[in-house]
Design a protein around this motif. Structure first.
Motif, mmCIF file in Angstrom:
data_model
loop_
_atom_site.group_PDB
_atom_site.id
_atom_site.type_symbol
_atom_site.label_atom_id
_atom_site.label_comp_id
_atom_site.label_asym_id
_atom_site.label_seq_id
_atom_site.Cartn_x
_atom_site.Cartn_y
_atom_site.Cartn_z
ATOM 1 N N ALA A 24 13.839 -36.676 -27.100
ATOM 2 C CA ALA A 24 14.156 -38.027 -26.634
ATOM 3 C C ALA A 24 14.841 -38.875 -27.697
ATOM 4 N N MET A 25 14.468 -38.697 -28.953
ATOM 5 C CA MET A 25 14.886 -39.656 -29.972
ATOM 6 C C MET A 25 15.904 -39.165 -30.994
ATOM 7 N N ARG A 26 15.989 -37.880 -31.277
ATOM 8 C CA ARG A 26 16.847 -37.429 -32.375
ATOM 9 C C ARG A 26 18.305 -37.877 -32.244
ATOM 10 N N VAL A 27 18.866 -37.790 -31.065
ATOM 11 C CA VAL A 27 20.254 -38.213 -30.890
ATOM 12 C C VAL A 27 20.418 -39.677 -31.279
ATOM 13 N N ASN A 28 19.393 -40.470 -31.069
ATOM 14 C CA ASN A 28 19.458 -41.888 -31.404
ATOM 15 C C ASN A 28 19.411 -42.144 -32.906
ATOM 16 N N LEU A 29 19.232 -41.110 -33.706
ATOM 17 C CA LEU A 29 19.249 -41.247 -35.159
ATOM 18 C C LEU A 29 20.645 -41.024 -35.745
ATOM 19 N N ALA A 30 21.626 -40.901 -34.899
ATOM 20 C CA ALA A 30 22.994 -40.681 -35.359
ATOM 21 C C ALA A 30 23.456 -41.833 -36.243
ATOM 22 N N ALA A 31 24.309 -41.497 -37.197
ATOM 23 C CA ALA A 31 24.824 -42.482 -38.155
ATOM 24 C C ALA A 31 26.062 -43.194 -37.614
ATOM 25 N N ILE A 32 26.372 -44.319 -38.211
ATOM 26 C CA ILE A 32 27.559 -45.080 -37.828
ATOM 27 C C ILE A 32 28.818 -44.536 -38.512
ATOM 28 N N MET A 33 28.709 -44.083 -39.756
ATOM 29 C CA MET A 33 29.905 -43.686 -40.501
ATOM 30 C C MET A 33 30.712 -42.562 -39.856
ATOM 31 N N PRO A 34 30.110 -41.556 -39.235
ATOM 32 C CA PRO A 34 30.962 -40.581 -38.544
ATOM 33 C C PRO A 34 31.831 -41.231 -37.460
ATOM 34 N N GLN A 35 31.274 -42.217 -36.743
ATOM 35 C CA GLN A 35 32.062 -42.944 -35.749
ATOM 36 C C GLN A 35 33.171 -43.750 -36.420
ATOM 37 N N VAL A 36 32.846 -44.367 -37.546
ATOM 38 C CA VAL A 36 33.825 -45.163 -38.291
ATOM 39 C C VAL A 36 34.964 -44.271 -38.777
ATOM 40 N N ILE A 37 34.626 -43.121 -39.339
ATOM 41 C CA ILE A 37 35.658 -42.193 -39.822
ATOM 42 C C ILE A 37 36.514 -41.705 -38.656
ATOM 43 N N ALA A 38 35.893 -41.474 -37.498
ATOM 44 C CA ALA A 38 36.661 -41.069 -36.316
ATOM 45 C C ALA A 38 37.688 -42.142 -35.955
ATOM 46 N N VAL A 39 37.277 -43.390 -35.961
ATOM 47 C CA VAL A 39 38.195 -44.492 -35.637
ATOM 48 C C VAL A 39 39.308 -44.570 -36.676
ATOM 49 N N GLU A 168 24.317 -38.012 -24.450
ATOM 50 C CA GLU A 168 23.462 -36.942 -24.959
ATOM 51 C C GLU A 168 22.002 -37.374 -25.069
ATOM 52 N N ALA A 169 21.744 -38.657 -25.034
ATOM 53 C CA ALA A 169 20.364 -39.154 -25.111
ATOM 54 C C ALA A 169 19.749 -39.097 -23.714
ATOM 55 N N PRO A 170 18.655 -38.351 -23.545
ATOM 56 C CA PRO A 170 18.128 -38.152 -22.196
ATOM 57 C C PRO A 170 17.507 -39.396 -21.566
ATOM 58 N N TRP A 171 16.650 -40.137 -22.292
ATOM 59 C CA TRP A 171 15.947 -41.262 -21.678
ATOM 60 C C TRP A 171 16.154 -42.548 -22.460
ATOM 61 N N VAL A 172 15.826 -42.514 -23.734
ATOM 62 C CA VAL A 172 15.961 -43.699 -24.575
ATOM 63 C C VAL A 172 17.368 -43.699 -25.156
ATOM 64 N N LYS A 173 18.094 -44.789 -24.930
ATOM 65 C CA LYS A 173 19.483 -44.871 -25.384
ATOM 66 C C LYS A 173 19.628 -46.069 -26.319
ATOM 67 N N ILE A 174 19.987 -45.774 -27.575
ATOM 68 C CA ILE A 174 20.089 -46.809 -28.599
ATOM 69 C C ILE A 174 21.515 -46.831 -29.133
ATOM 70 N N VAL A 175 22.107 -48.017 -29.201
ATOM 71 C CA VAL A 175 23.442 -48.167 -29.772
ATOM 72 C C VAL A 175 23.287 -48.446 -31.260
ATOM 73 N N PRO A 176 23.823 -47.565 -32.125
ATOM 74 C CA PRO A 176 23.674 -47.794 -33.563
ATOM 75 C C PRO A 176 24.454 -49.034 -34.018
ATOM 76 N N MET A 177 23.789 -49.850 -34.785
ATOM 77 C CA MET A 177 24.384 -51.075 -35.318
ATOM 78 C C MET A 177 24.132 -51.101 -36.819
ATOM 79 N N ILE A 178 24.831 -51.951 -37.516
ATOM 80 C CA ILE A 178 24.617 -52.093 -38.953
ATOM 81 C C ILE A 178 24.392 -53.574 -39.247
#
Length: 189
Positions: A24-39, A168-178
């Motif tokens: 339920a939770m591991r996907v929600n531990l994703a970092a912001i920097m990979p998204q930033v580098i993608a952008v 990819e998050a099955p139930w709990v969906k968290i938007v990573p913020m800084i």
């Protein structure tokens, strides 16, 4: 400049876990920097593939094989997984880059497995890699900005990557913020 095929993999976990919490939770531990580098890479005109690996996905299938550059973000607990990902993609002809806490804490060790190892990372550091993208073996090149970036792409710019993460998050969906871009002071210690 040539259009590069870039893979970015955020290694959230070092092993598969079947517990309810992990699923339920591991996907929600994703970092912001990979998204930033993608952008940042997309802003430079490159094709980007971003994968989140929270222990339930085959890492070999997470990204295409025919990539020019593969960025990996990892904590030290997932360092061995990151090293294996790097060796796999190097064997396919990709230049590999490590960022994240492990790269900053253990750059000398990480440079044995990656072509580039990043400390503080800003858009200029990413541009250096995109412009040269040469293999550095047997010891990778350590790069670092003089300080943390003062500005990062916001949620609107990162949304397509956040949306994939939420799928990819099955139930709990968290938007990573800084909440902070680091200490605002310039202490010498």
């Amino acid at each position: 400049m040539e259009k590069l095929r870039i893979g970015i993999i955020d290694v959230v976990a070092n092993s598969p876990k079947t517990s309810m919490w992990a699923r339920a939770m591991r996907v929600n531990l994703a970092a912001i920097m990979p998204q930033v580098i993608a952008v940042w890479c997309e802003q430079e005109g490159h094709e980007v593939f971003l994968a989140y690996c929270a222990g339930h996905r085959n890492l070999v299938e997470a990204l295409p094989d025919d990539l020019d550059i593969v960025f990996v973000g990892a904590f030290t607990s997932a360092a061995e997984v990151a090293y294996a990902v790097s060796r796999y993609h190097q064997s396919k002809g990709s230049v590999t880059v490590l960022g994240g806490p492990h790269a900053r804490c253990y750059p000398t060790d990480a440079s044995r497995y990656f072509d580039y190892v990043l400390g503080f990372t800003d858009k200029e550091v990413i541009k250096v890699i995109l412009d040269s993208h040469e293999p550095h073996r047997p010891h990778g090149l350590q790069l670092s900005a003089s300080r943390q970036p003062s500005v990062l792409p916001g949620v609107r710019e990162r949304w397509k990557h956040i949306e994939r993460l939420l799928q990819e998050a099955p139930w709990v969906k968290i938007v990573p913020m800084i909440g902070s871009l680091g200490c605002p002071y310039t202490c010498s210690f």
